[in-house]
Design an enzyme around this catalytic site. Structure first.
Site: not given
Ligand code: 5GP
Ligand code: ZN
Length: 112
Positions: A3, A6, A29, A45, A85, A91, A96, A98, A100
């Site tokens: 991953c 991770c 990002d 995870h 997402n 998308g 994992h 997350h 934004h």
């Protein structure tokens, strides 16, 4: 399990760290879509938002508790957008969980 996020959280793959504690990791990002574009992840995870449940939701709450501090530390004072997402149709390219954190420009709604 292989991953990307991770590995980033463990420091095995380099990233530009913005915030870290024992539960979460935040980093820039690699392909920013706004002047500020940070990804905030649980160190644990969790594949995607479908897998948030009573046992693991404390880390999600922790992410949201830290978002104001992370935003302010980056000079974000005029608003921000939080995006998750979940799944291919939305998308989600990295499986994992997350969030934004995006800021520094005017956003449109519902896209962009
Ligand atoms: P998603 O499309 O899954 O919601 O978001 C994944 C995000 O991870 C994308 O915005 C993408 O630019 C970012 N990303 C993918 N690979 C890397 C990487 O190796 N390092 C960093 N810092 N970001 C990445
Ligand atoms: Zn992971």
């Amino acid at each position: 399990m292989d991953c990307l996020f991770c590995a980033i959280a463990k420091g095995e793959i380099p990233s530009t760290k913005v915030y870290e504690d024992d539960k979460i990791f935040a980093f820039n990002d690699i392909d920013p879509q706004a002047p500020v574009h940070v990804l905030i992840i649980p160190k644990e995870h969790i594949k995607w938002a479908y897998d948030i449940n009573e046992e693991n939701s404390a880390v999600v709450a922790h992410i949201f508790e830290k978002i104001p501090e992370i935003a302010r530390s980056l000079g974000v004072n005029e608003g921000f957008r939080i995006v998750n997402n979940c799944g291919d149709q939305a998308g989600q390219s990295v499986k994992h969980l997350h969030y934004h954190l995006m800021a520094g420009r005017q956003f449109t709604w519902p896209a962009g």
